[in-house]
Design a protein around this motif. Sequence first.
Motif, PDB file in Angstrom:
ATOM      1  N   PRO A   1      36.782  30.851  38.388  1.00 25.51           N
ATOM      2  CA  PRO A   1      37.371  32.058  38.985  1.00 25.51           C
ATOM      3  C   PRO A   1      36.740  33.367  38.498  1.00 25.51           C
TER       4      PRO A   1
ATOM      5  N   ALA B   1      34.726  35.911  40.835  1.00 25.19           N
ATOM      6  CA  ALA B   1      35.268  37.267  40.987  1.00 25.19           C
ATOM      7  C   ALA B   1      34.195  38.306  40.645  1.00 25.19           C
TER       8      ALA B   1
ATOM      9  N   LYS C   1      44.389  34.285  34.568  1.00 25.02           N
ATOM     10  CA  LYS C   1      42.953  34.027  34.637  1.00 25.02           C
ATOM     11  C   LYS C   1      42.543  33.473  35.996  1.00 25.02           C
TER      12      LYS C   1
ATOM     13  N   TYR D   1      41.585  33.469  40.125  1.00 29.01           N
ATOM     14  CA  TYR D   1      40.564  34.197  40.871  1.00 29.01           C
ATOM     15  C   TYR D   1      41.016  35.600  41.272  1.00 29.01           C
TER      16      TYR D   1
ATOM     17  N   CYS E   1      41.262  37.936  38.280  1.00 33.71           N
ATOM     18  CA  CYS E   1      39.910  38.308  37.804  1.00 33.71           C
ATOM     19  C   CYS E   1      39.294  39.346  38.751  1.00 33.71           C
ATOM     20  N   LEU E   2      39.448  39.097  40.058  1.00 32.00           N
ATOM     21  CA  LEU E   2      38.853  40.015  41.034  1.00 32.00           C
ATOM     22  C   LEU E   2      39.539  41.382  40.974  1.00 32.00           C
TER      23      LEU E   2
ATOM     24  N   GLU F   1      38.059  43.199  38.047  1.00 35.84           N
ATOM     25  CA  GLU F   1      36.675  43.628  38.316  1.00 35.84           C
ATOM     26  C   GLU F   1      36.660  44.858  39.234  1.00 35.84           C
ATOM     27  N   LEU F   2      37.484  44.808  40.275  1.00 37.69           N
ATOM     28  CA  LEU F   2      37.503  45.910  41.243  1.00 37.69           C
ATOM     29  C   LEU F   2      38.076  47.182  40.609  1.00 37.69           C
TER      30      LEU F   2
ATOM     31  N   MET G   1      41.770  47.920  46.887  1.00 36.23           N
ATOM     32  CA  MET G   1      41.435  46.486  46.967  1.00 36.23           C
ATOM     33  C   MET G   1      41.936  45.753  45.722  1.00 36.23           C
TER      34      MET G   1
END
Lengths: 216, 84
Positions: free
Chosen positions: A47, A51, B40, B42, B45-46, B49-50, B72
């Motif tokens: 993941p 990501a 943890k 997806y 995590c995304l 990051e964003l 987002m």
Amino acid sequence: MKRLAFIPILMLSACAATPFDIKRDELAGARQAIQAAKAAGAERCAPKLLAEAEAALYHAAHELDETGQHPDETASLIAAAASKGMQARQIAIRHCQPKARKKPEIISLSGVRFATNSAELTVDSLAVLDKAVETLKKRADIRVEVAAHTDSRGNDAYNLALSKRRAASVYRYLVEHGIDAKRLNAHGYGESRPVADNGTADGRARNRRVELRILE
Amino acid sequence: MRLLILFLPLLAYSLPAEAGMLTGIDERQAYLEAPLQNKKDYHACLARELAMIASLEKGQHDTEVARRFMDMAEQHAGKAGGRP
């Protein structure tokens, strides 16, 4: 006053714009890498890496919107998105795919026969079983299941009971000839697991069989 | 009165959903990250990051882009079970 009415409408339409154009040709490689990673199950198995790849893709799309302003940064983001996407895919393939079930090893006891409708071993069968005893003594680390099968003639319940008696008969022979009973178990499958066509005499003969299925 | 009615939808739209009066990128990032700390998956995590990119863009004074990245991030935080 009427002109003022357009201000919020214009501002709202700006707010509703789609975030970033990731369908650009320049991003095709990175996009495909990420799609392949997702298809391999990376959302579940890698993941963080996935990501990071996807965020880099969006970031690159934004940088491409700012035509030519940061070419090095853009190239680096595209490369990172593609590379992390590929890594995520590799990890997913290695750790996420269901493992193929190992086919159990089978020691065929071809030649073992029984009297019709009986669990009594024929004399010819004994030589085959003696060889099986030798094999089991050589491979002292394995446990086996004595699996007996019938053809499809007769009713299911009868065939199941007959196969159980035949499996027990072979089991007894092996134990009486020095194989530790703890290494064996016996199972009759009746007609449920044919290996050939029960519509022919040859097929039925092949389906009437006893095997040693190695358990571990 | 007319002006008030005209600007009311804009005001409502511009506030981040369920974020009260948090409008600054840093505030939104902090608000978003706290409930994601031990997540943890997806989407978590995304979202992180964003949000990080949003902060980066804000540092470069590109507030409009920062806001879009943060929007987002909040969407993915919502999918991760955090604060949308």
